[in-house]
Design an enzyme around this catalytic site. Structure first.
Site, PDB file in Angstrom:
ATOM      1  CG  LEU A   1       4.333  31.016  71.053  1.00 20.23           C
ATOM      2  CD1 LEU A   1       5.115  29.738  71.345  1.00 20.23           C
ATOM      3  CD2 LEU A   1       3.013  31.012  71.801  1.00 20.23           C
ATOM      4  N   GLY A   2       6.322  35.252  70.911  1.00 19.18           N
ATOM      5  CA  GLY A   2       7.211  36.290  71.422  1.00 19.18           C
ATOM      6  C   GLY A   2       8.286  36.607  70.411  1.00 19.18           C
ATOM      7  NE  ARG A   3       7.743  40.583  66.992  1.00 12.06           N
ATOM      8  CZ  ARG A   3       7.911  40.560  65.668  1.00 12.06           C
ATOM      9  NH1 ARG A   3       8.986  41.099  65.128  1.00 12.06           N
ATOM     10  NH2 ARG A   3       7.000  39.990  64.900  1.00 12.06           N
TER      11      ARG A   3
ATOM     12  CD  GLU B   1      20.502  41.433  70.325  1.00 13.31           C
ATOM     13  OE1 GLU B   1      21.560  41.759  69.763  1.00 13.31           O
ATOM     14  OE2 GLU B   1      20.364  41.357  71.560  1.00 13.31           O
TER      15      GLU B   1
ATOM     16  N   GLY C   1      15.363  36.606  67.260  1.00 12.22           N
ATOM     17  CA  GLY C   1      14.340  36.161  66.329  1.00 12.22           C
ATOM     18  C   GLY C   1      12.955  36.139  66.934  1.00 12.22           C
ATOM     19  CB  THR C   2       9.703  36.210  65.476  1.00 11.95           C
ATOM     20  OG1 THR C   2      10.179  37.530  65.202  1.00 11.95           O
ATOM     21  CG2 THR C   2       8.258  36.292  65.948  1.00 11.95           C
TER      22      THR C   2
ATOM     23  CE  LYS D   1      14.656  33.233  69.324  1.00 11.53           C
ATOM     24  NZ  LYS D   1      15.073  33.458  70.711  1.00 11.53           N
TER      25      LYS D   1
ATOM     26  CG  ASP E   1      20.080  37.703  76.444  1.00 16.12           C
ATOM     27  OD1 ASP E   1      20.112  38.603  77.308  1.00 16.12           O
ATOM     28  OD2 ASP E   1      19.329  37.744  75.457  1.00 16.12           O
TER      29      ASP E   1
END
Length: 817
Positions: free
Chosen positions: A540-542, A544, A546-547, A562, A658
């Site tokens: 789904l995404g990555r 800093e 993790g993925t 994740k 973040d």
């Protein structure tokens, strides 16, 4: 060596080995030495007791095979009946199992509560446990950790659960939250508000409002002073509740004021704050002071859509068109018989039912003055999200309602009237309209004992029960010592250990009751998550940290999994931090369902959010989803609410560090949900959020104090939020306008100065040129100006000049009226 001596030494070695397998158990006393434990198997005898015998501390059975570690009054009527009066718990909403759980004062000085599988469920907050020698239960009921000089390193008084005890300080950082019988936090909070006023707050994901002191009166009328920022209070031994916000030295006084009485100030699950006094002769409790003398004034008492009225006792009822959601638990409120959604809304098929002398407090979409009843009606019926409206005869005040919370009826002289919006097909009888009538001869009592009950299965035993009791491990030791030779002992010892090191998935799956109690937040095995994600197939995404992969659990829940990278924390610390994050629950925060901490694997399991990130929708070229003005403003408001909850409302305050469009997800209704909160702690890049120094956030969103190496506070999130607001307005990523951190800050400073100058004038034509060219019109220019002004204030160089997120929420809500 003579054979008898060799046999004796062999037996001694065997016994020493077995005893070493288990922590040292502490017997009944007021001190727990360093390296010692209180074990759950001996919960009836393995306790601490204050030197005067008033308080005890140990494992308390809340369900079959389920325990909390708690402090309680020793000599009460309830204690004699094994229904102890709990005044503090380490793990009120996460019980541990009846086998192999322990509270240990570790060699490093920290105190840790572990479950049957060794997972840390709770640990004492703090960073410096150097020189710790013991834990002690004081005569005040305060459980403390002391160093060799007798100085307090940690104390339970700093983290109360639902009770304050005499001499315990009430500060800006302490709060009471009741625990329901289902072991989940209640919907009420007792704490100092942002106005420095000691308050009772009804808090659910949709609303958060103060109901004590009376919100319908000004604070001075209630004898309160909001201009004292000290935020300090205390219940004295004599039964006087004093607080820095009480004007003219006033105080709340017990009916039996005076020394020599054992007392406790408790926030009960029904939302009322009560002072209890103990009768020394029989150990029973009686109420000597109560905050809310009229129960129907407690917000949320009858749940969403419910109405509290007197008939003549306090009673909960559903309004016309609604039915009880759970007859045994009024906190769940009422649900609509016919549910209407905006995608199928037809105002011609709606009508209004008049509920005289009734109000649903708060949740107003707007406040209109001096308007006619027809105008107020037309505003509500034209808005698919409006549930009804309150109208005050004589003043012409109109309050369209977004939600129906805290419903109650008033005396017949009150001018407040609710007009409830219902589909025309719903039949209504006047007999179903709740009214307060002191002459009602058939009262339907509000069963306070059932307000928060939830039927749960008992916790099953993880072991096959036979004749063994709490001393089962010693039994095995003696059997091995007398009947097994040394070689076979080694084999048996390996079997003994491995037999109990079952995989987490096997243990969790075999315990339906235990799993049910922890289903809101649980530990998964790595094998379970490999299966759920089909070997991490759909990414789904990555980022800093993790993925993220898409997955489906065995109960058919769609989740995001994740894989965390660069996690350097130990297993126990990681699990303890996650136990805090797992309790965070807000409609604008992604819900964390669980985690995996197996070997080197560290994974988070969270709810799957359908529409992906705000970044994909806002910045993608050729995207087929375009956000209109209403959607963007709602996102700005939702993100502000989520951050305000993290900073001010949740049980352990969290700084995100973040905030950016990639970490703002949108559900099916495009309601924003913030993700990746709490990762600063989990990734261990700087330790405590009070002293973060190495987490740098994302280019373009980082506050100036990162560069200056100043201590990091919640104001870094406020700065990042300001950048997100600019991107929502312009549809352009700020960092793409220039290159490099210094250039981004320089550009933002120029932009802020330019916008500040524009905002000083009354002209609004410049706003169109600043907004995203892809933005679907029309635009609410009052809201647009408010967003720009808020963004400018959030981007102040001096963090002390930036608003809090609570202030940001109030600013946006005022523009939404």
């Amino acid at each position: 060596m003579p054979r008898p001596l060799a046999a004796l030494l062999s037996t001694a070695c065997i016994l020493s080995f077995f005893i070493a397998l288990f922590p040292r158990a502490a017997s009944s006393r007021d001190i727990l030495p360093l390296g010692s434990s209180l074990v759950v198997e001996s919960y009836e005898s393995s306790t601490l007791q204050s030197s005067d015998g008033t308080f005890s501390s140990g494992f308390y059975e809340v369900y079959t095979h389920a325990f909390t570690f708690s402090v309680w009054y020793s000599k009460t009527e309830a204690a004699a009946a094994n229904n102890k009066t709990i005044v503090w718990s380490a793990n009120p909403d996460r019980p541990v199992h009846a086998r192999r759980s322990a509270l240990t004062l570790q060699k490093d000085g920290n105190m840790v509560l572990t479950d049957y599988d060794g997972a840390a469920v709770w640990r004492a907050d703090g960073n410096n446990f150097t020189g710790v020698q013991r834990a002690r239960l004081l005569d005040t009921g305060n459980l403390v950790i002391e160093d060799s000089g007798g100085n307090t390193v940690w104390q339970s008084f700093d983290s109360p659960t639902d009770t304050f005890l005499p001499t315990q300080l009430i500060t800006a950082a302490t709060r009471l939250v009741p625990t329901t019988q289902s072991r989940s936090p209640g919907n009420y909070i007792f704490r100092f508000s942002d106005l420095s006023v000691l308050s009772l707050i009804y808090h659910v994901p949709q609303v958060s409002d103060i109901y004590w002191p009376d919100p319908d009166q000004n604070l001075y009328q209630d004898g309160r002073n909001q201009y004292n920022s000290t935020r300090l209070g205390m219940l004295t031994d004599s039964g006087v509740l004093a607080s820095s916000d009480f004007a003219d030295g006033q105080a709340l006084v017990a009916s039996d004021v005076g020394p020599g009485v054992k007392r406790r100030l408790t926030l009960d699950p029904d939302g009322n704050l009560r002072l209890y006094s103990m009768n020394d002769s029989d150990g029973s409790w009686s109420v000597s002071m109560v905050a809310m003398t009229q129960p129907c004034n407690i917000h949320g008492l009858c749940g969403p859509n419910g109405i509290c009225h007197y008939s003549p006792t306090p009673t909960c009822s559903c309004p016309p068109g609604y039915a009880t959601r759970n007859p045994g638990n009024w906190t769940e409120g009422c649900m609509a018989i016919v549910n209407t959604t905006c995608d199928r809304y037809d105002k011609r098929s709606m009508r209004f039912v008049r509920l005289p002398n009734t109000d649903f407090w708060g949740s107003d979409q707007q406040h209109l003055l001096s308007v006619s009843l027809r105008t107020c009606r037309d505003i509500c019926i034209s808005d698919c999200t409006c549930k009804g409206f309150q109208y005050q005869e004589g003043t012409g005040s109109c309050y369209p309602k977004a939600y129906l919370f805290s419903g109650r009826t008033y005396p017949t002289s009150d001018v407040r009237t609710i007009y409830l919006k219902l589909p025309t097909g719903v039949s209504v009888s006047n007999a179903l309209i709740p009214r307060s009538d002191v002459f009602d001869s058939v009262p339907r009592r509000l069963d306070c004992d059932r307000m928060n009950k939830s039927i749960r299965e008992p916790f099953p035993d993880v072991h096959k029960t036979g004749g063994g009791e709490s001393k089962w491990f010693y039994f095995y030791g003696f059997i091995a010592a007398f009947f097994v030779v040394e070689v076979s002992f080694i084999s048996f010892a390996w079997f003994f250990v491995l037999k109990r090191e079952l995989r987490p998935s096997e243990l969790w799956a075999s315990e339906k009751g235990y799993k049910a109690m922890t289903s809101n937040f649980r530990r998964y095995s790595y094998r379970e998550l490999v299966k759920a994600t089909r070997k991490f197939k759909v990414e789904l995404g990555r980022g800093e940290s993790g993925t993220v992969y898409k997955g489906v659990l065995e109960d058919d829940r769609h989740v995001a999994v994740k894989k965390l990278e660069n996690v350097r924390q130990g297993k126990e610390v990681f699990q303890a931090e996650l136990s805090v994050i797992g309790r965070i629950n807000h409609m604008n925060l992604v819900r964390i369902w669980g985690f995996c901490s197996e070997g080197s694997h560290r994974l988070l399991v969270s709810e799957y959010v359908e529409n992906g990130s705000l970044a994909n929708i806002l910045f993608s070229e050729g995207g087929n989803i375009l956000l209109d003005w209403e959607g963007r403003f709602n996102i700005a408001l939702g993100v502000a609410k989520g951050l305000a909850y993290l900073h001010h409302e949740c049980l352990e305050w969290v700084i995100h560090c973040d905030v950016k469009p990639e970490n703002i997800l949108l559900d099916q209704a495009f309601e924003p949900k913030i993700t990746d909160f709490g990762l600063v702690k989990l990734l261990n890049r700087g330790g405590s959020t009070q002293n973060v120094s190495h987490v740098r956030g994302t280019l373009g969103y980082i506050a100036p104090e990162w560069v200056s190496s100043l201590p990091i506070t919640a104001k870094v999130d406020v700065y990042s939020y300001g950048v997100v607001l600019l991107e929502l307005l312009t549809g352009t990523r700020v960092s793409e306008l220039v290159g490099g951190t210094d250039e981004v800050h320089s550009m933002l400073r120029k932009l802020v100065r330019m916008l500040s100058a524009k905002l000083e004038g009354e002209e609004q034509s410049w706003i169109d040129g600043y907004l995203d060219s892809k933005l679907n019109r029309p635009v609410n220019y009052v809201q647009a100006r408010t967003l720009i002004k808020l963004a400018v204030s959030c981007l102040e160089e001096d963090r002390s000049k930036r608003p809090t997120m609570e202030h940001a929420v109030q600013t946006l809500l005022s523009a939404d009226d």
